[in-house]
Write an enzyme that holds these catalytic residues in place. Structure first.
Site, short mmCIF file in Angstrom:
data_model
loop_
_atom_site.label_atom_id
_atom_site.label_comp_id
_atom_site.label_asym_id
_atom_site.label_seq_id
_atom_site.Cartn_x
_atom_site.Cartn_y
_atom_site.Cartn_z
N GLU A 83 0.78 -1.23 0.00
CA GLU A 83 0.00 0.00 0.00
C GLU A 83 0.82 1.29 0.00
O GLU A 83 0.34 2.32 -0.45
CB GLU A 83 -0.94 0.00 1.21
N SER B 100 -33.13 -28.52 -17.63
CA SER B 100 -33.98 -28.06 -18.72
C SER B 100 -34.52 -26.65 -18.54
O SER B 100 -35.18 -26.12 -19.46
CB SER B 100 -35.16 -29.03 -18.92
#
Length: 761
Positions: free
Chosen positions: A102, A371
């Site tokens: 950072e 399906s």
């Protein structure tokens, strides 16, 4: 009088012009230095900086969530207590990893990186791509000031506050306070909570690899919910490289650093079904577009998050699931997601009871849909201007060019030998869709495109890699997509089916409607896009495609015995998945029922799994949803428990609401066809299903490719043929009350005869 002749103006010497330019440049430079300097001095005396204890207390207030009425409270998130630990209770490897990831100049800078600030300001002015530019001290200040807005003003406050903090606190105090307050994902604020959430021990015990993982999550905390994934792996590698680059880790140690093992995530401190909603909102705040307003700002300023969740819908979803799932086998799981088709907002979200030992959110867990995916195949056909009255074979047969020598079967016997696409949807006939695809009328990628357009995401992350959906590991989409071979989530299916009822317009699925302040004023709100997706160039054709798919699925509802109270208009599709590793190929493992009314789109999933192996097991149920399948320990199909939950939820939620109806299409695709006049709907509740292939071992003794494990297949095509047995006697579940699909003039094909057999899921 003599007239004095005036001399013409003489040009200013070159040197004089440049002198003025230099003068103005110097004035500009002085202003550029003095004005910020004066502002900085004023800010130094005006801006106060909270202590680490004060910052942690602000975060501990939590974030209040409201139902979509904006009045009733749903709950709170991110409000659990956290442990503030001292410098000596945080592993040095964690401190090094955070600095490397950072703010590499943290130990030497004055609270901010000037170059990073210049880049950030240039981004705000649109001169370059936007970037954060905030180091550790500035990030810490951002939490203290509770401001996430990407503005120059906020950046100025950060800079002044960071410099001020650096002058009054040691670097050790700043890095310790920073690590005690930032968010790491998994509902963990502060490094001590993060160490427990990910590894089950204290921050003092963090190893270098665990520290690198946590440091990488600071910028992408939500990626920690399921590890590993592409984001977390890339961030882990980035931290490794930064540690080595900044001489905080040797090359040899870097090479030996492996992605660490982590414990099963416990997302949130709450229990019960609504905790899954809180987790979804938390992720949306971390990743979504909420106008730069994140959880830290909401918590510190007392804002409230108004969710899309409708209390009536949520209560009814839980009641319906509990009603049908009561007295069921202990391993049975269920999920329900309901969305508003007009906005994409989630109205109800049930991912399970959240009291099983794994805390899995089944509403967002990808599973083969069986399906229920056939409507996307019909959509692709309509986009190719193929009439839904075009007929294909309803008989088992070998299809040239597809699984040579293997007969494609249907789970039941269709009522037609040549079946229209209407009947293919209604009776869920496998051969109709395989015939359509192998003839080249519709290609598998076109079906994938239709599903993506409707709202199925195009990619996700798995095992550290970006994986494109609706295709195999080899990047190929095969014909099995028409029968639901590839995995999707109930949340995405509900939203995708919503695009059909919304006349072919898609919205992003979301949980946050708006963010309000303590006076109820909107600070941010979601804006629905309603983007036409099936035909962007022709609005009417786009609408007609969606309405025709709806018309086809309307026939499934009475056929499945799922007709709603008072014959309320509804359209739906069922699906069943069979077979898995260590199971017989004809054993059901998952069942779906997905459909909608004009007001709400709803997806229901029911499955069974083994908590020890994480894998599916045979799907058996006890609730008598259909008289034809009412015995205890019956095989569960889509028309059983899933349809019952779907029907119970919608009947309860929509009771007393307007009886809206679907609008008809204005176009007859492909010129129509009368299907030989055979448009009568009959009931036949026996399901069609899709089967999962048991994994195979590769030749050379290697482990099987994970991409082939639990891969769905089509019965009789690429999975073992189930043993021959006599189908059970069935009876109609609900008599028909409306005619079949409309008869269109033009071509078409012959209908078949035969005894009606159960063929619906």
């Amino acid at each position: 009088m003599s007239v004095q002749e005036l001399e013409p103006d003489t040009p200013e010497p070159e040197a004089g012009r440049w002198a003025k330019v230099r003068q103005w440049v110097l004035i500009g430079l002085a202003a550029a230095i003095l004005i910020p300097g004066i502002a900085f001095i004023i800010g130094w005396f005006v801006i106060d900086v909270d202590t680490p204890q004060q910052i942690a207390a602000k975060q501990g207030q939590g974030v209040t969530l409201m139902y979509n009425d904006g009045v009733t409270e749903l709950g709170k998130i991110t409000g659990k207590p956290r442990t503030i630990v001292g410098s000596g209770d945080i592993a040095q490897s964690m401190r090094d990893a955070a600095m490397a990831a950072e703010d590499p100049t943290f130990l030497s800078n004055r609270g901010f990186d000037p170059l990073g600030v210049v880049r950030a300001v240039a981004g705000q002015l649109g001169l370059v791509d936007q970037s954060g530019g905030s180091g550790i001290t500035q990030q810490y200040i951002k939490v203290a000031t509770a401001s996430d807005a990407p503005t120059i003003t906020r950046k100025f406050v950060e800079i002044v506050s960071a410099a001020k903090m650096t002058s009054v606190a040691t670097k050790d105090e700043i890095i310790t306070g920073y690590l005690n307050t930032i968010y790491f994902g998994r509902d963990a604020y502060g490094v001590q909570e993060a160490a427990k959430a990910y590894f089950g021990h204290s921050a003092k015990e963090l190893t270098p690899s665990e520290s690198a993982l946590l440091a990488g999550l600071i910028q992408q905390p939500s990626s920690g919910n399921t590890l590993p994934n592409e984001v977390s792996v890339e961030r882990f590698k980035y931290v490794q490289a930064q540690l080595n680059k900044n001489n905080l880790m040797s090359q040899a140690d870097r090479a030996g650093l492996k992605f660490p093992e982590n414990i099963q995530p416990f997302l949130g401190s709450g229990s019960g079904p609504n905790q899954y909603i809180k987790n979804q909102v938390n992720d949306e705040l971390a990743n979504g577009d909420t106008g730069g307003i994140g959880a830290a700002t909401i918590s510190a300023k007392g804002y409230k998050v108004v969710t899309t969740i409708d209390k009536g819908a949520q209560d009814r979803a839980i009641e319906a699931a509990r009603e049908i799932m009561a007295n069921q086998p202990a391993n049975l799981r269920s999920a329900l997601v309901a969305t508003d088709p007009r906005t994409g907002g989630v109205l109800a979200y049930y991912g399970g009871e959240r009291n099983n030992e794994r805390f899995l959110d089944y509403a967002s867990r990808a599973q083969p849909p069986g399906s229920t995916f056939k409507p996307f195949a019909l959509t692709a056909a309509l986009k190719n201007n193929i009439s839904p009255n075009r007929t294909y074979t309803g008989l088992p047969q070998v299809f040239p060019g597809y699984a040579p020598g293997v007969e494609v079967q249907n789970a039941g016997t269709p009522t037609c030998s040549r079946c229209s696409l209407w009947e293919g949807i209604r009776q869920s006939i496998n051969t109709v869709f395989i015939d359509m695809v192998t003839k080249g009328d519709v290609t598998p990628p076109q079906i994938a495109d239709a599903a993506h357009e409707a709202g199925i995401p195009e990619k996700f992350t798995s095992d550290g890699k970006t994986v494109k959906t609706l295709q195999g590991a080899d990047g190929v989409t095969n014909a099995g997509i028409a029968l639901g071979e590839y995995t999707v989530t109930p949340k995405d299916m509900a939203n995708a089916f919503g695009s059909f009822v919304n006349d072919g317009k898609r919205n992003d699925v979301h949980f946050i409607a708006k963010i309000i302040d303590d006076k109820g004023t909107d600070m941010w709100h979601f804006e629905a896009k309603n983007k036409p997706v099936f035909d962007e160039a022709n609005a009417q054709n786009n609408t007609d495609i969606a309405r025709t798919v709806t018309r086809a699925m309307e026939a499934v509802v009475p056929y499945s015995g799922a007709r709603l109270a008072n014959n309320r208009p509804a359209a739906a599709k069922s699906g069943t998945v069979q077979g898995a590793e260590g199971m017989a190929p004809n054993e059901n493992t998952q069942a779906w029922f997905v459909g909608y009314t004009p007001q709400v789109s709803t997806a229901v999933w029911v499955g069974a799994d083994d908590p020890k192996s994480n894998g599916p097991i045979a799907l058996k149920g006890n609730f008598p949803c259909r008289s034809s399948n009412s015995v205890e320990a019956h095989d569960i199909y889509g028309a059983d428990e899933p349809a019952c939950i779907w029907k119970s939820f919608l009947n309860g939620y929509l009771a007393g609401k307007p009886m809206d109806r679907f609008l008809p299409a204005t176009k007859f695709f492909g010129g129509g066809g009368n299907n030989n006049g055979d448009d009568t709907f009959t009931n036949a509740p026996r399901p069609t299903s899709v089967t999962l292939i048991p994994p195979t071992t590769t030749s050379g003794g290697e482990d099987p490719d994970p991409s082939t494990t639990n891969k769905p297949c089509i019965p009789g095509i690429n999975c073992p043929k189930p043993p021959t047995s006599k189908p059970p006697t069935t009876e109609p579940s609900d008599p028909p009350t409306r005619p079949g699909p409309p008869t269109f003039p033009g071509g078409g094909g012959g209908g078949g005869g035969g005894t009606p057999r159960s063929n619906e899921e």
